[in-house]
Design an enzyme around this catalytic site. Structure first.
Site, PDB file in Angstrom:
ATOM      1  CD  GLU A   1      -4.748  -9.285   3.720  1.00  0.00           C
ATOM      2  OE1 GLU A   1      -4.882  -8.145   4.191  1.00  0.00           O
ATOM      3  OE2 GLU A   1      -3.786  -9.597   3.003  1.00  0.00           O
TER       4      GLU A   1
ATOM      5  CG  ASP B   1      -7.619  -5.883   3.301  1.00  0.00           C
ATOM      6  OD1 ASP B   1      -8.375  -5.173   2.619  1.00  0.00           O
ATOM      7  OD2 ASP B   1      -6.394  -5.809   3.231  1.00  0.00           O
TER       8      ASP B   1
ATOM      9  CD  GLN C   1      -1.159  -8.912   5.479  1.00  0.00           C
ATOM     10  OE1 GLN C   1      -0.084  -8.777   4.904  1.00  0.00           O
ATOM     11  NE2 GLN C   1      -2.009  -7.926   5.633  1.00  0.00           N
TER      12      GLN C   1
ATOM     13  CG  HIS D   1      -2.026  -1.035   1.118  1.00  0.00           C
ATOM     14  ND1 HIS D   1      -3.007  -1.009   0.153  1.00  0.00           N
ATOM     15  CD2 HIS D   1      -2.265  -2.135   1.871  1.00  0.00           C
ATOM     16  CE1 HIS D   1      -3.814  -2.047   0.316  1.00  0.00           C
ATOM     17  NE2 HIS D   1      -3.382  -2.752   1.349  1.00  0.00           N
TER      18      HIS D   1
END
Length: 263
Positions: free
Chosen positions: A149, A175, A147, A45
């Site tokens: 999410e 998320d 991850q 991001h």
């Protein structure tokens, strides 16, 4: 070859971290001296690329804080480049199932254990072939964090935890809360219940649970439950809120209409 962050997780020592989103080596070095155990260089991001990740790794290197790098995707080409510039610990985003977790591990290992391409003569990671036997030592120094999410990933957590080479599982509260229908509200009771259950399950499987949470009470709660790598803030948020607070003390009006949390 050693990986101090991986060793700490194996030993069960909680590691407190900070998220780096400024994509700048100068600020990365400043924060490397702040006392955090680890710093997350965000390539998903934040406006990072291989070159900016490299300069931040170089800036952090003299300090005790350990760098963790998040690529923009679970992509073997991108992972190869990040490893070659010196990343040892990767946080792989949006892993949905065991196959994707296996792919992430394979991308970090040289054959026959994986598919990482050999280019050590060009690589900072091998100190340009100055590290003796690098090709045979590197695999064990890699630390792979995946991850989860989404609800799908949560439902596949048990099989993800069974994948050899996964060192830790990071729960992405932003998320996950959005996927559960509570966008912008990771503190919703249903989201918190899912997070807490996942932390306990991950730790019980012998893996390291991780999360980003700037709420101090919640961060401490996760640590009590067994979380081992917890990021407790984001550099952009610290700068923005700190600057706004300073301006406000001298009469400036804040425009926080778009603020929705730490991340």
């Amino acid at each position: 070859m050693k990986n101090a962050f991986k060793d700490a997780l194996k030993a069960g020592r909680p590691q407190i971290g900070l998220w780096l989103g400024l994509a700048n080596s100068y600020s990365a070095e400043l924060l490397a001296g702040a006392g955090f155990d680890w710093l997350l260089i965000d390539g998903e991001h934040a406006p990072n690329n291989v070159q900016t990740v490299l300069t931040q790794l170089q800036a952090i290197a003299p300090y005790p804080s350990q760098p963790v790098v998040r690529p923009s995707w679970n992509d073997p080409v991108q992972i190869k480049q990040l490893l070659d510039v010196g990343a040892q610990t990767l946080l792989i985003p949006m892993v949905q199932n065991a196959d994707e977790a296996r792919n992430a591990v394979a991308a970090t290992r040289y054959p026959p254990a994986g598919i990482r391409g050999v280019g050590s003569a060009l690589a900072r990671a091998s100190r340009w072939n100055r590290i003796p036997d690098y090709l045979h030592l590197a695999n064990d120094a890699m630390c792979v964090l995946v991850q989860i999410e989404t609800r799908e990933a949560m439902s596949n957590l048990a099989s993800i935890l069974d994948v050899d080479g996964i060192d830790g599982v990071f729960i992405g509260p932003a998320d996950l809360s959005a996927d559960m229908g509570f966008a912008g509200n990771p503190q919703h009771p249903e989201v918190q219940a899912a997070i807490e259950n996942a932390i306990v399950q991950i730790r019980a499987a012998g893996k390291a649970p991780g999360i980003l949470m700037a709420n101090e009470a919640l961060a401490k709660r996760y640590l009590e439950l067994g979380a081992l790598f917890v990021a407790v803030g984001v550099d952009t948020t610290l700068l923005a809120r700190g600057a706004e607070a300073l301006a406000a003390r001298f009469g400036a009006e804040k425009n926080l209409s778009g603020a929705s949390g730490v991340y």
